[in-house]
Design a protein around this motif. Structure first.
Motif, PDB file in Angstrom:
ATOM      1  N   ASN A 128      -3.231  13.648  12.366  1.00 52.46           N
ATOM      2  CA  ASN A 128      -2.724  12.929  11.198  1.00 52.46           C
ATOM      3  C   ASN A 128      -3.865  12.181  10.544  1.00 52.46           C
ATOM      4  OD1 ASN A 128      -0.134  13.770  11.670  1.00 52.46           O
ATOM      5  ND2 ASN A 128       0.438  11.927  12.804  1.00 52.46           N
ATOM      6  N   LYS A 129      -3.934  12.232   9.234  1.00 54.09           N
ATOM      7  CA  LYS A 129      -4.969  11.508   8.511  1.00 54.09           C
ATOM      8  C   LYS A 129      -4.550  10.048   8.394  1.00 54.09           C
ATOM      9  CE  LYS A 129      -7.677  11.504   4.328  1.00 54.09           C
ATOM     10  NZ  LYS A 129      -7.903  12.091   3.014  1.00 54.09           N
ATOM     11  N   ARG A 130      -5.442   9.160   8.713  1.00 54.89           N
ATOM     12  CA  ARG A 130      -5.148   7.728   8.652  1.00 54.89           C
ATOM     13  C   ARG A 130      -5.073   7.291   7.192  1.00 54.89           C
ATOM     14  NH1 ARG A 130      -7.454   3.203  12.433  1.00 54.89           N
ATOM     15  NH2 ARG A 130      -6.603   1.399  11.381  1.00 54.89           N
ATOM     16  N   ARG A 131      -4.001   6.609   6.858  1.00 52.50           N
ATOM     17  CA  ARG A 131      -3.833   6.143   5.482  1.00 52.50           C
ATOM     18  C   ARG A 131      -4.583   4.832   5.275  1.00 52.50           C
ATOM     19  NH1 ARG A 131       2.297   5.845   4.002  1.00 52.50           N
ATOM     20  NH2 ARG A 131       2.307   4.521   5.836  1.00 52.50           N
ATOM     21  N   THR A 132      -5.084   4.653   4.068  1.00 57.49           N
ATOM     22  CA  THR A 132      -5.728   3.396   3.716  1.00 57.49           C
ATOM     23  C   THR A 132      -4.965   2.787   2.549  1.00 57.49           C
ATOM     24  OG1 THR A 132      -7.266   4.530   2.229  1.00 57.49           O
ATOM     25  CG2 THR A 132      -8.015   4.134   4.492  1.00 57.49           C
ATOM     26  N   PHE A 133      -4.979   1.480   2.490  1.00 52.64           N
ATOM     27  CA  PHE A 133      -4.249   0.757   1.466  1.00 52.64           C
ATOM     28  C   PHE A 133      -5.183  -0.215   0.767  1.00 52.64           C
ATOM     29  CE2 PHE A 133      -1.297   1.848   4.860  1.00 52.64           C
ATOM     30  CZ  PHE A 133      -0.291   2.502   4.159  1.00 52.64           C
ATOM     31  N   THR A 134      -4.962  -0.408  -0.508  1.00 52.07           N
ATOM     32  CA  THR A 134      -5.774  -1.345  -1.270  1.00 52.07           C
ATOM     33  C   THR A 134      -5.409  -2.771  -0.899  1.00 52.07           C
ATOM     34  OG1 THR A 134      -4.230  -1.484  -3.121  1.00 52.07           O
ATOM     35  CG2 THR A 134      -5.917   0.251  -3.221  1.00 52.07           C
ATOM     36  N   LEU A 135      -6.315  -3.677  -1.194  1.00 48.88           N
ATOM     37  CA  LEU A 135      -6.066  -5.091  -0.932  1.00 48.88           C
ATOM     38  C   LEU A 135      -4.863  -5.574  -1.737  1.00 48.88           C
ATOM     39  CD1 LEU A 135      -6.921  -7.755   0.373  1.00 48.88           C
ATOM     40  CD2 LEU A 135      -8.433  -8.124  -1.570  1.00 48.88           C
ATOM     41  N   GLY A 136      -4.747  -5.109  -2.967  1.00 48.48           N
ATOM     42  CA  GLY A 136      -3.613  -5.498  -3.802  1.00 48.48           C
ATOM     43  C   GLY A 136      -2.288  -5.079  -3.206  1.00 48.48           C
ATOM     44  N   PHE A 137      -2.237  -3.861  -2.655  1.00 48.46           N
ATOM     45  CA  PHE A 137      -1.012  -3.376  -2.025  1.00 48.46           C
ATOM     46  C   PHE A 137      -0.661  -4.228  -0.814  1.00 48.46           C
ATOM     47  CE2 PHE A 137       1.227  -0.749   1.078  1.00 48.46           C
ATOM     48  CZ  PHE A 137       2.281  -0.266   0.312  1.00 48.46           C
ATOM     49  N   LYS A 138      -1.663  -4.554  -0.012  1.00 47.76           N
ATOM     50  CA  LYS A 138      -1.428  -5.364   1.182  1.00 47.76           C
ATOM     51  C   LYS A 138      -0.884  -6.747   0.820  1.00 47.76           C
ATOM     52  CE  LYS A 138      -5.075  -3.148   3.893  1.00 47.76           C
ATOM     53  NZ  LYS A 138      -6.376  -3.348   4.544  1.00 47.76           N
ATOM     54  N   VAL A 166      11.193  -4.474   4.320  1.00 45.51           N
ATOM     55  CA  VAL A 166      10.091  -4.211   3.386  1.00 45.51           C
ATOM     56  C   VAL A 166       9.250  -3.049   3.895  1.00 45.51           C
ATOM     57  CG1 VAL A 166       8.005  -5.158   2.329  1.00 45.51           C
ATOM     58  CG2 VAL A 166      10.044  -6.579   2.546  1.00 45.51           C
ATOM     59  N   ALA A 167       8.965  -3.033   5.186  1.00 50.36           N
ATOM     60  CA  ALA A 167       8.166  -1.954   5.768  1.00 50.36           C
ATOM     61  C   ALA A 167       8.843  -0.607   5.558  1.00 50.36           C
ATOM     62  CB  ALA A 167       7.929  -2.209   7.248  1.00 50.36           C
ATOM     63  N   GLY A 168      10.140  -0.565   5.733  1.00 52.63           N
ATOM     64  CA  GLY A 168      10.874   0.675   5.524  1.00 52.63           C
ATOM     65  C   GLY A 168      10.812   1.139   4.080  1.00 52.63           C
ATOM     66  N   GLU A 169      10.955   0.201   3.145  1.00 54.66           N
ATOM     67  CA  GLU A 169      10.888   0.546   1.726  1.00 54.66           C
ATOM     68  C   GLU A 169       9.513   1.054   1.325  1.00 54.66           C
ATOM     69  OE1 GLU A 169      12.201  -2.613  -0.827  1.00 54.66           O
ATOM     70  OE2 GLU A 169      14.003  -2.944   0.356  1.00 54.66           O
ATOM     71  N   LEU A 170       8.461   0.480   1.921  1.00 53.86           N
ATOM     72  CA  LEU A 170       7.089   0.859   1.564  1.00 53.86           C
ATOM     73  C   LEU A 170       6.539   1.990   2.430  1.00 53.86           C
ATOM     74  CD1 LEU A 170       5.623  -2.707   0.985  1.00 53.86           C
ATOM     75  CD2 LEU A 170       6.439  -1.082  -0.729  1.00 53.86           C
ATOM     76  N   ASN A 171       7.336   2.435   3.390  1.00 56.23           N
ATOM     77  CA  ASN A 171       6.942   3.527   4.280  1.00 56.23           C
ATOM     78  C   ASN A 171       5.682   3.192   5.086  1.00 56.23           C
ATOM     79  OD1 ASN A 171       7.294   6.015   5.495  1.00 56.23           O
ATOM     80  ND2 ASN A 171       6.090   7.090   3.946  1.00 56.23           N
ATOM     81  N   ILE A 172       5.676   1.986   5.641  1.00 56.48           N
ATOM     82  CA  ILE A 172       4.605   1.562   6.541  1.00 56.48           C
ATOM     83  C   ILE A 172       5.257   0.988   7.789  1.00 56.48           C
ATOM     84  CG2 ILE A 172       2.901   1.101   4.730  1.00 56.48           C
ATOM     85  CD1 ILE A 172       3.619  -1.833   4.875  1.00 56.48           C
ATOM     86  N   SER A 173       4.461   0.824   8.833  1.00 58.16           N
ATOM     87  CA  SER A 173       5.045   0.304  10.074  1.00 58.16           C
ATOM     88  C   SER A 173       5.266  -1.205   9.955  1.00 58.16           C
ATOM     89  CB  SER A 173       4.141   0.613  11.264  1.00 58.16           C
ATOM     90  OG  SER A 173       3.026  -0.244  11.285  1.00 58.16           O
ATOM     91  N   ALA A 174       6.301  -1.667  10.619  1.00 56.93           N
ATOM     92  CA  ALA A 174       6.614  -3.093  10.610  1.00 56.93           C
ATOM     93  C   ALA A 174       5.494  -3.899  11.265  1.00 56.93           C
ATOM     94  CB  ALA A 174       7.939  -3.345  11.315  1.00 56.93           C
ATOM     95  N   ARG A 175       4.868  -3.319  12.269  1.00 59.58           N
ATOM     96  CA  ARG A 175       3.778  -4.006  12.961  1.00 59.58           C
ATOM     97  C   ARG A 175       2.585  -4.221  12.018  1.00 59.58           C
ATOM     98  NH1 ARG A 175       1.199  -2.361  18.805  1.00 59.58           N
ATOM     99  NH2 ARG A 175      -0.177  -4.144  18.909  1.00 59.58           N
ATOM    100  N   THR A 176       2.273  -3.195  11.231  1.00 57.39           N
ATOM    101  CA  THR A 176       1.186  -3.313  10.256  1.00 57.39           C
ATOM    102  C   THR A 176       1.507  -4.393   9.235  1.00 57.39           C
ATOM    103  OG1 THR A 176       0.555  -1.002  10.507  1.00 57.39           O
ATOM    104  CG2 THR A 176      -0.116  -2.079   8.473  1.00 57.39           C
ATOM    105  N   LEU A 177       2.722  -4.370   8.725  1.00 57.03           N
ATOM    106  CA  LEU A 177       3.126  -5.360   7.728  1.00 57.03           C
ATOM    107  C   LEU A 177       3.123  -6.766   8.321  1.00 57.03           C
ATOM    108  CD1 LEU A 177       4.019  -6.092   4.920  1.00 57.03           C
ATOM    109  CD2 LEU A 177       6.354  -5.483   5.561  1.00 57.03           C
ATOM    110  N   GLN A 178       3.536  -6.901   9.562  1.00 61.01           N
ATOM    111  CA  GLN A 178       3.513  -8.209  10.218  1.00 61.01           C
ATOM    112  C   GLN A 178       2.076  -8.732  10.308  1.00 61.01           C
ATOM    113  OE1 GLN A 178       6.343  -9.897  11.114  1.00 61.01           O
ATOM    114  NE2 GLN A 178       4.992 -11.613  11.457  1.00 61.01           N
ATOM    115  N   HIS A 179       1.138  -7.835  10.601  1.00 61.90           N
ATOM    116  CA  HIS A 179      -0.281  -8.213  10.670  1.00 61.90           C
ATOM    117  C   HIS A 179      -0.772  -8.661   9.289  1.00 61.90           C
ATOM    118  CE1 HIS A 179      -4.435  -8.238  11.940  1.00 61.90           C
ATOM    119  NE2 HIS A 179      -4.734  -7.405  10.960  1.00 61.90           N
ATOM    120  N   TRP A 180      -0.445  -7.898   8.247  1.00 64.22           N
ATOM    121  CA  TRP A 180      -0.849  -8.267   6.889  1.00 64.22           C
ATOM    122  C   TRP A 180      -0.245  -9.602   6.486  1.00 64.22           C
ATOM    123  CZ3 TRP A 180       0.390  -3.025   4.045  1.00 64.22           C
ATOM    124  CH2 TRP A 180      -0.532  -2.051   4.459  1.00 64.22           C
TER     125      TRP A 180
END
Length: 95
Positions: A3-13, A29-43
């Motif tokens: 799987n290719k690792r996705r990158t996100f812009t600072l603005g998106f984060k 929010v994580a579900g709506e943005l299609n990212i993991s909840a753990r990643t969003l919690q870190h951001w």
């Protein structure tokens, strides 16, 4: 196949983190943005700590230094101009 690792812009984060703080739960929010909840919690944590900043590139640093040099040169030239004006007034007899 990897799987290719996705990158996100600072603005998106920042947007995602602020949505999770002000609007809904992190998992929603994580579900709506299609990212993991753990990643969003870190951001969200980074956002709340004020650690989301834009890193300056070497090109930006160069331009900032160049701008400072040019401003200094402008000040020096203005001083020289004023001296020349004063000298001109003295020698022309109107000063």
């Amino acid at each position: 196949m990897k799987n290719k690792r996705r990158t996100f812009t600072l603005g998106f984060k920042i947007l995602a983190a602020s949505m999770s703080i002000h609007c809904k739960r992190v998992c929603d929010v994580a579900g709506e943005l299609n990212i993991s909840a753990r990643t969003l919690q870190h951001w969200k944590k980074l956002y709340q700590e004020g650690r989301f900043t834009i890193k300056k590139t070497s090109n930006e640093i160069y331009h900032k230094n160049e701008l400072q040099k040019l401003r200094k040169q402008i000040k020096e030239l203005e001083i020289e101009r004023d001296i020349i004006k004063k000298a001109q007034n003295i020698f022309s007899g109107s000063g």
